[in-house]
Design an enzyme around this catalytic site. Sequence first.
Site, PDB file in Angstrom:
ATOM      1  N   ARG A  62     -44.117 -84.458  21.226  1.00 30.35           N
ATOM      2  CA  ARG A  62     -44.548 -85.456  22.228  1.00 30.35           C
ATOM      3  C   ARG A  62     -43.577 -86.644  22.222  1.00 30.35           C
ATOM      4  NH1 ARG A  62     -48.184 -89.324  21.327  1.00 30.35           N
ATOM      5  NH2 ARG A  62     -49.303 -88.161  19.732  1.00 30.35           N
ATOM      6  N   TYR A 115     -45.304 -90.293  48.944  1.00 28.17           N
ATOM      7  CA  TYR A 115     -45.997 -89.075  48.544  1.00 28.17           C
ATOM      8  C   TYR A 115     -47.452 -89.441  48.217  1.00 28.17           C
ATOM      9  CZ  TYR A 115     -47.635 -85.341  45.587  1.00 28.17           C
ATOM     10  OH  TYR A 115     -48.401 -84.356  45.046  1.00 28.17           O
TER      11      TYR A 115
HETATM   12  N1  PLP Z   1     -42.823 -87.020  44.464  1.00 33.06           N
HETATM   13  C1  PLP Z   1     -42.676 -86.311  45.593  1.00 33.06           C
HETATM   14  C2  PLP Z   1     -41.751 -86.796  46.656  1.00 33.06           C
HETATM   15  C3  PLP Z   1     -43.391 -85.105  45.776  1.00 33.06           C
HETATM   16  O1  PLP Z   1     -43.223 -84.404  46.897  1.00 33.06           O
HETATM   17  C4  PLP Z   1     -44.269 -84.677  44.746  1.00 33.06           C
HETATM   18  C5  PLP Z   1     -45.049 -83.449  44.898  1.00 33.06           C
HETATM   19  O2  PLP Z   1     -45.069 -82.829  45.940  1.00 33.06           O
HETATM   20  C6  PLP Z   1     -44.405 -85.461  43.604  1.00 33.06           C
HETATM   21  C7  PLP Z   1     -43.658 -86.630  43.485  1.00 33.06           C
HETATM   22  C8  PLP Z   1     -45.334 -85.065  42.494  1.00 33.06           C
HETATM   23  O3  PLP Z   1     -44.748 -84.043  41.765  1.00 33.06           O
HETATM   24  P1  PLP Z   1     -45.566 -83.011  40.856  1.00 33.06           P
HETATM   25  O4  PLP Z   1     -46.332 -82.122  41.786  1.00 33.06           O
HETATM   26  O5  PLP Z   1     -44.499 -82.301  40.108  1.00 33.06           O
HETATM   27  O6  PLP Z   1     -46.482 -83.806  40.007  1.00 33.06           O
END
Ligand code: PLP
Length: 398
Positions: A62, A115
Amino acid sequence: MSLHRLHRLHPETRTVHQHVPLPAGSKPLGVPIYQGHVFSFDDADQMAAAFQDPDAAFLYSRLGNPTVRALEDAVAGLEGGTAGLAFASGMGAINAVLLGVLSSGDHVIAQRCLYGGTYAVLNDLAQRWGVEVTYVSGDDPAEVREALRPRTRLLYLETIVNPTTQVADLPALIGEVATHGVTSVVDNTFASPMLCRPLEHGADIVVHSATKYLGGHADVLGGVAVFRSAELHRRIRDHAVEQGASADPFAAWLTLRGMQTLALRMERQCANALTLAERLAAHPGVSRVRYPALPGHPDHATARRLLAAGGGVLAFEPAGGREAGRTFIEAVRVASLSPSLGDVKTLVMHPASTSHRQLDAGALAAAGIGEGTVRLAVGIEHPDDLWADIEQALAKVA
Ligand code: PLP
């Protein structure tokens, strides 16, 4: 334990204490998977030193693991950062960075069309932890300047936004906060370091969902954060170790394996996306195409300045609104109906009914997303097969 000493022990003990061969005279060509979660020491002082300083020796996975470190070093190197940290998912990386930088009462300036998972964390921080957030369009540095407050600690941007493919003018936006003690964070998932390196444009931290382009084969979840300074890396690492969303060594290995073809995949995905975007733009059954490398894209000039190519994702609107979008995504045969991106296979989805379902018609329009918008995350297949698939699906919409 040496083989010689092991062989003098009883079978019950020997089955437990297996010999760990360390290569001499040659070395593995690829990165080995150090799947063990813990390391052993010959020297008590060395173990005490590892407790004191996570860089002194590997101690407990970890806190650090050689396979995971190889991934951290690889992504940090590509992004031009001092050091990286790998996580169990992109959200693990984003949470570690946000919670590692922010305290109650702090203020964040964030791009509006983030996102969804990131937006949810910021909302949660606002509602439960007293962090204030001001959202800006990402198109106008003046908005960032006006949003600045004495407690502003973090600016959060995405290089290419989902699904509108908005391209943030990173140097202009970051430039507004650079001298105000604000940490600038950029999610570079959609661009990958092959198209853009946000640290070169002033960012302090870059985050990735390694699940997407870095991994590239839809077989691993992962996240990476890369830091401009050793101080920031140290601060977030201390916090991340407490949070515990560390990358698993096998997931890190799969990501490293995928990354060996990142440059080739990106090149092909961008070329395919450009071909499809141009053909879609000329198709009578399509009312709008959003792809940064098309001259009509609102951020085309910014994209030319910041991105090495237009990316692997495009959005388009089949004429006929919501029903048309839904019909299209069910009609494709080579592309798959799937919510991810960055895969070697082409994936399609309909944001209005899935990732952006919580937005009503007005909010969708304000975000630049149509009711019928289709997101195409282009893979590495032959472009003519992809185009034939799109044409036959568009014919079903008409
Ligand atoms: N950032 C972006 C631009 C994404 O498109 C995503 C997921 O689609 C994430 C972060 C989150 O990633 P994860 O699904 O690997 O947690």
